[in-house]
Design a protein around this motif. Structure first.
Motif, short mmCIF file in Angstrom:
data_model
loop_
_atom_site.label_atom_id
_atom_site.label_comp_id
_atom_site.label_asym_id
_atom_site.label_seq_id
_atom_site.Cartn_x
_atom_site.Cartn_y
_atom_site.Cartn_z
N MET A 13 -1.06 3.12 -7.06
CA MET A 13 0.08 3.20 -7.94
C MET A 13 1.38 3.31 -7.16
O MET A 13 2.42 2.98 -7.68
CB MET A 13 -0.06 4.39 -8.88
N ALA A 14 1.31 3.76 -5.94
CA ALA A 14 2.52 3.94 -5.15
C ALA A 14 2.95 2.66 -4.43
O ALA A 14 4.03 2.62 -3.86
CB ALA A 14 2.31 5.05 -4.13
N THR A 15 2.14 1.61 -4.48
CA THR A 15 2.44 0.39 -3.75
C THR A 15 3.79 -0.21 -4.11
O THR A 15 4.55 -0.56 -3.20
CB THR A 15 1.31 -0.64 -3.95
N PRO A 16 4.18 -0.32 -5.38
CA PRO A 16 5.51 -0.88 -5.67
C PRO A 16 6.64 -0.03 -5.10
O PRO A 16 7.63 -0.56 -4.60
CB PRO A 16 5.57 -0.90 -7.19
N PHE A 17 6.50 1.28 -5.13
CA PHE A 17 7.53 2.15 -4.58
C PHE A 17 7.62 2.02 -3.06
O PHE A 17 8.70 2.05 -2.48
CB PHE A 17 7.29 3.60 -4.98
N ILE A 18 6.46 1.87 -2.43
CA ILE A 18 6.44 1.70 -0.99
C ILE A 18 7.12 0.39 -0.60
O ILE A 18 7.87 0.32 0.37
CB ILE A 18 4.99 1.76 -0.45
N LEU A 19 6.87 -0.67 -1.38
CA LEU A 19 7.48 -1.96 -1.09
C LEU A 19 9.00 -1.94 -1.32
O LEU A 19 9.74 -2.61 -0.62
CB LEU A 19 6.85 -3.05 -1.96
N LEU A 20 9.46 -1.17 -2.30
CA LEU A 20 10.89 -1.15 -2.63
C LEU A 20 11.70 -0.21 -1.75
O LEU A 20 12.92 -0.35 -1.69
CB LEU A 20 11.07 -0.77 -4.09
N ALA A 32 1.58 -0.85 2.05
CA ALA A 32 1.46 -1.44 0.72
C ALA A 32 0.37 -2.52 0.70
O ALA A 32 -0.41 -2.60 -0.25
CB ALA A 32 2.80 -2.03 0.29
N LEU A 33 0.32 -3.34 1.74
CA LEU A 33 -0.70 -4.38 1.79
C LEU A 33 -2.10 -3.78 1.89
O LEU A 33 -3.04 -4.24 1.22
CB LEU A 33 -0.45 -5.31 2.97
N ILE A 34 -2.25 -2.75 2.70
CA ILE A 34 -3.56 -2.10 2.82
C ILE A 34 -3.95 -1.46 1.49
O ILE A 34 -5.09 -1.56 1.05
CB ILE A 34 -3.55 -1.07 3.97
N GLY A 35 -3.00 -0.82 0.83
CA GLY A 35 -3.29 -0.20 -0.47
C GLY A 35 -3.67 -1.22 -1.53
O GLY A 35 -4.53 -0.98 -2.37
N ALA A 36 -3.04 -2.40 -1.47
CA ALA A 36 -3.35 -3.45 -2.45
C ALA A 36 -4.71 -4.06 -2.21
O ALA A 36 -5.34 -4.58 -3.12
CB ALA A 36 -2.28 -4.53 -2.42
N VAL A 37 -5.20 -3.99 -0.99
CA VAL A 37 -6.50 -4.59 -0.66
C VAL A 37 -7.62 -3.56 -0.76
O VAL A 37 -8.70 -3.86 -1.28
CB VAL A 37 -6.46 -5.21 0.76
N VAL A 38 -7.39 -2.37 -0.29
CA VAL A 38 -8.45 -1.35 -0.22
C VAL A 38 -8.86 -0.84 -1.60
O VAL A 38 -10.06 -0.66 -1.86
CB VAL A 38 -8.02 -0.19 0.70
N ALA A 39 -7.92 -0.63 -2.49
CA ALA A 39 -8.25 -0.07 -3.80
C ALA A 39 -9.23 -0.94 -4.59
O ALA A 39 -10.24 -0.42 -5.09
CB ALA A 39 -6.98 0.18 -4.60
#
Length: 90
Positions: free
Chosen positions: A1-8, A33-40
């Motif tokens: 859930m934090a991926t968009p905030f990390i990217l911004l 963010a990339l790792i979070g988007a893949v690992v989850a």
């Protein structure tokens, strides 16, 4: 859930007038963010597979496909097809 905030976060730092912070943390936050988007999705699919939950496997497969599109665009356009600066050979 934090991926968009990390990217911004790097973009917000640049908008607030901190270009050094954007350069320093941009790579780290982008990688996180990339790792979070893949690992989850992978972990969720693995757990659903072990527990034999067909409906949840389908959801995590869709989540992985949706998360994989931005990662694929990043790999293709950011790394493979990146423009070379003058004088460099890619």
């Amino acid at each position: 859930m934090a991926t968009p905030f990390i990217l911004l976060t790097p973009a917000i730092a640049l908008a607030m007038g901190f270009p050094g912070m954007r350069d320093e943390f941009g790579r780290i936050f982008g990688l996180a963010a990339l790792i979070g988007a893949v690992v989850a999705p992978v972990m969720g699919f693995t757990v659903a597979l072990v527990q034999r939950r067909r409906r949840d496997r389908r959801r995590f497969a869709i989540m992985g496909a949706v998360s994989g599109v931005p990662v694929l665009f990043f790999l293709i356009f950011g790394i493979l097809l990146a423009e070379c600066p003058d004088g460099y050979h890619c």
